[in-house]
Every structure is written in C-alpha cells, then in structure tokens.
Design an enzyme around this catalytic site. Sequence first.
Site, PDB file in Angstrom:
ATOM      1  CB  SER A 148      -0.876   0.008   1.260  1.00 16.45           C
ATOM      2  OG  SER A 148      -1.487   1.265   1.407  1.00 16.45           O
ATOM      3  CE1 TYR A 178      -3.734  -1.876   5.394  1.00 18.73           C
ATOM      4  CE2 TYR A 178      -3.009   0.316   4.729  1.00 18.73           C
ATOM      5  CZ  TYR A 178      -3.496  -0.936   4.401  1.00 18.73           C
ATOM      6  OH  TYR A 178      -3.740  -1.257   3.086  1.00 18.73           O
TER       7      TYR A 178
HETATM    8  P1  NDP Z   1     -11.295  -6.190   0.780  1.00 19.47           P
HETATM    9  O1  NDP Z   1     -11.656  -5.966   2.216  1.00 19.47           O
HETATM   10  O2  NDP Z   1     -12.290  -5.963  -0.277  1.00 19.47           O
HETATM   11  O3  NDP Z   1     -10.702  -7.662   0.584  1.00 19.47           O
HETATM   12  C1  NDP Z   1      -9.846  -8.244   1.498  1.00 19.47           C
HETATM   13  C2  NDP Z   1      -9.732  -9.704   1.165  1.00 19.47           C
HETATM   14  O4  NDP Z   1      -8.852 -10.319   2.112  1.00 19.47           O
HETATM   15  C3  NDP Z   1     -11.051 -10.420   1.225  1.00 19.47           C
HETATM   16  O5  NDP Z   1     -11.122 -11.326   0.144  1.00 19.47           O
HETATM   17  C4  NDP Z   1     -10.978 -11.177   2.546  1.00 19.47           C
HETATM   18  O6  NDP Z   1     -11.724 -12.364   2.392  1.00 19.47           O
HETATM   19  C5  NDP Z   1      -9.493 -11.469   2.626  1.00 19.47           C
HETATM   20  N1  NDP Z   1      -9.032 -11.747   3.972  1.00 19.47           N
HETATM   21  C6  NDP Z   1      -9.016 -10.915   5.035  1.00 19.47           C
HETATM   22  N2  NDP Z   1      -8.545 -11.550   6.113  1.00 19.47           N
HETATM   23  C7  NDP Z   1      -8.248 -12.814   5.716  1.00 19.47           C
HETATM   24  C8  NDP Z   1      -7.757 -13.965   6.373  1.00 19.47           C
HETATM   25  N3  NDP Z   1      -7.433 -13.948   7.670  1.00 19.47           N
HETATM   26  N4  NDP Z   1      -7.576 -15.105   5.666  1.00 19.47           N
HETATM   27  C9  NDP Z   1      -7.904 -15.147   4.347  1.00 19.47           C
HETATM   28  N5  NDP Z   1      -8.388 -14.099   3.674  1.00 19.47           N
HETATM   29  C10 NDP Z   1      -8.565 -12.954   4.352  1.00 19.47           C
HETATM   30  O7  NDP Z   1      -9.999  -5.286   0.571  1.00 19.47           O
HETATM   31  P2  NDP Z   1      -9.201  -4.803  -0.737  1.00 19.47           P
HETATM   32  O8  NDP Z   1      -9.530  -5.631  -1.905  1.00 19.47           O
HETATM   33  O9  NDP Z   1      -9.368  -3.341  -0.805  1.00 19.47           O
HETATM   34  O10 NDP Z   1      -7.712  -5.093  -0.235  1.00 19.47           O
HETATM   35  C11 NDP Z   1      -6.881  -6.080  -0.801  1.00 19.47           C
HETATM   36  C12 NDP Z   1      -5.428  -5.721  -0.484  1.00 19.47           C
HETATM   37  O11 NDP Z   1      -5.130  -4.431  -1.031  1.00 19.47           O
HETATM   38  C13 NDP Z   1      -5.123  -5.620   1.015  1.00 19.47           C
HETATM   39  O12 NDP Z   1      -3.860  -6.184   1.280  1.00 19.47           O
HETATM   40  C14 NDP Z   1      -5.096  -4.121   1.270  1.00 19.47           C
HETATM   41  O13 NDP Z   1      -4.274  -3.771   2.364  1.00 19.47           O
HETATM   42  C15 NDP Z   1      -4.540  -3.613  -0.047  1.00 19.47           C
HETATM   43  N6  NDP Z   1      -4.846  -2.212  -0.322  1.00 19.47           N
HETATM   44  C16 NDP Z   1      -6.135  -1.768  -0.498  1.00 19.47           C
HETATM   45  C17 NDP Z   1      -6.402  -0.436  -0.740  1.00 19.47           C
HETATM   46  C18 NDP Z   1      -7.774   0.114  -0.930  1.00 19.47           C
HETATM   47  O14 NDP Z   1      -7.948   1.348  -0.945  1.00 19.47           O
HETATM   48  N7  NDP Z   1      -8.799  -0.714  -1.117  1.00 19.47           N
HETATM   49  C19 NDP Z   1      -5.299   0.546  -0.800  1.00 19.47           C
HETATM   50  C20 NDP Z   1      -3.982  -0.026  -0.629  1.00 19.47           C
HETATM   51  C21 NDP Z   1      -3.783  -1.350  -0.399  1.00 19.47           C
HETATM   52  P3  NDP Z   1     -12.613 -13.088   3.515  1.00 19.47           P
HETATM   53  O15 NDP Z   1     -13.327 -12.027   4.287  1.00 19.47           O
HETATM   54  O16 NDP Z   1     -13.493 -13.980   2.715  1.00 19.47           O
HETATM   55  O17 NDP Z   1     -11.640 -13.863   4.333  1.00 19.47           O
END
Ligand code: NDP
Length: 251
Positions: A141, A155
């Site tokens: 990020s 974070y």
């Molecule tokens: P979402 O919250 O939409 O998706 C997060 C995903 O991670 C979900 O599929 C969730 O699935 C999964 N997840 C969370 N915890 C676990 C766990 N313990 N085990 C397995 N899966 C897990 O977030 P984003 O798509 O926005 O984020 C994806 C990545 O991008 C992250 O690493 C985030 O830090 C990064 N990011 C996002 C930004 C943004 O503005 N959106 C900006 C910068 C970076 P489930 O709940 O089914 O487990």
Amino acid sequence: MSFNNKVVIVTGSSTGIGAVTAVAFAKEGAKVVIVGRNEANLNDVAKQCSAVGSAPLVIKADVTKDEDAKRIINDTIQKFGQLDVLVNNAGIFEYGDILSGKILETYDRIIAINLRAVIHLTQLAAPHLVKTKGNIVNISSGASLLYGPPATLAYCVSKAALDHFTKGSALELAPSGVRVNAVSPGPVETDMLTRHSVQMNAPIDQVKVFSPLKRVSQSEEIADLVLFVAGNKAKGITGSVYLADNGFTLQ
Ligand code: NDP
C-alpha cells in the site's frame, strides 16, 4: 501476457482487488486458486473465473492459521502439480492509536494477516516456485510511505515491513530464479475503502479531491499491474515496489 497452464494462487480473492485479480488471471488462461474465509463470496468469484476461463480451485482458509496456510499450498500442488505465481493480497485495515490504548491489539491483528501470513506462505511456496522459476507479488500500500493519520499507524507499519520483506526475499530467492515484487495501491474503490471512508466520515468523492489526479483507482487497474509484474515481460524485475496511487503519496 498469457498465463496459459500457469498455476496462480491469489489470497483474499473472495472480494475486492483479489477477486478482480483472480478473474483477470483466469481470463489469461491461468489455473487459478482462490482463497478466503467467506464461502459464498468465493463461490461467486469462482463462477466469474469459470465464465472467462477454467474453473478455479476454491480453498476456504484463514491465512493466519498455520494449518490453513499449509493446506493452501498442499492442495494447490495436489490438484495442479505445480505453482507458478503467488499473489499475497489478503489484508485488513483497522484503526487504533497509542493514546487510546488500542494500538497493540490493532497491531497484533493487522500484522498476523498483512505480514506474518505473507512470510509463512512465502516459506511454504518457495520450494515449488524454485522448481517453476515462478514469482511472488505482494499487495502492499502507498500507506507504507506514510506515518498516519495516527490511528492508521499499525497498518502503515505492516505495509512498510511488507515492502522490506519483499526486497529481502527477492534478494534471497533471486539466485534460485524466483522473483518477488510488490504492488502498492493508493485508495481503490473496494469494501475496504468504503468501510474506511465511513469511519473517517470522508465520502469517496472527498477522497478523490485529495488525490493529485482527482480520482481513486478501480481494482482492474491494480490487477493489470499485478499481471504485468507476474508475467514474462517483467522477467528482469525483482525487489521492486510499484506505486499505483493517483499521485496520493506525492503530497
Ligand atoms: P477487501 O476488504 O475488499 O478484501 C480483502 C480480502 O482479504 C477479502 O477477500 C478477505 O476475504 C481477505 N481476507 C481478510 N482476512 C483474511 C484472512 N485472515 N484469511 C484469508 N483471507 C482474508 O480489501 P481490498 O480488496 O481493498 O484489499 C486487498 C489488499 O489491497 C489488502 O492487502 C489491502 O491492504 C490492499 N490495499 C487496499 C487499498 C484500498 O484502498 N482498497 C489501498 C492499498 C492497499 P474473507 O473475508 O473472505 O476472508
């Protein structure tokens, strides 16, 4: 950018950036492994992958649980016989600052997913990636370059550490022919950003105003970059961290 017959794991692919990335790999011919905890969301993404490519392997797993992490790699090898690309995308964003007394518990939860799970999966995947001369893409990020707002410090620390791990693991694995890179989004319109903007009382339109390009990204833009970095055109790229943040961290 064909990934024909390549085996690609995308963690956190039940929603958001991970889901769109998994579908993009499937569209380019990859055998995709989708991973998350929410079964209904995973099944929905599986249908989207099948509509554009082959049916993915669906693994319901929590990446912070060591036995689940082992199962992700073992089931992939059992089903497809190899691993070419690991996308460590699963991540969470939570608030907790020092003076509220919440930073430590926030840090523990965030680090378990955003960093420890990545390190564990890297260790488990590495022997298989050495065999295929594969690669890893970590979703970091732009927050890795920031120090706040204060409640977001845990974070920021997790993503700064992830960038450091990306470069160090690239250095260790390079002699074995394995590349490791990171893609660092700024705000992307996903559930995570919606939750964040509600909590910060900052509607997404307001987030756009703060960005030099006056926009937030869509998951497809991040997926495009992930596929480029994971693909053969990037064969000379390792230990790099690619910002895709609409200029957010310039200010
Ligand atoms: P979402 O919250 O939409 O998706 C997060 C995903 O991670 C979900 O599929 C969730 O699935 C999964 N997840 C969370 N915890 C676990 C766990 N313990 N085990 C397995 N899966 C897990 O977030 P984003 O798509 O926005 O984020 C994806 C990545 O991008 C992250 O690493 C985030 O830090 C990064 N990011 C996002 C930004 C943004 O503005 N959106 C900006 C910068 C970076 P489930 O709940 O089914 O487990």
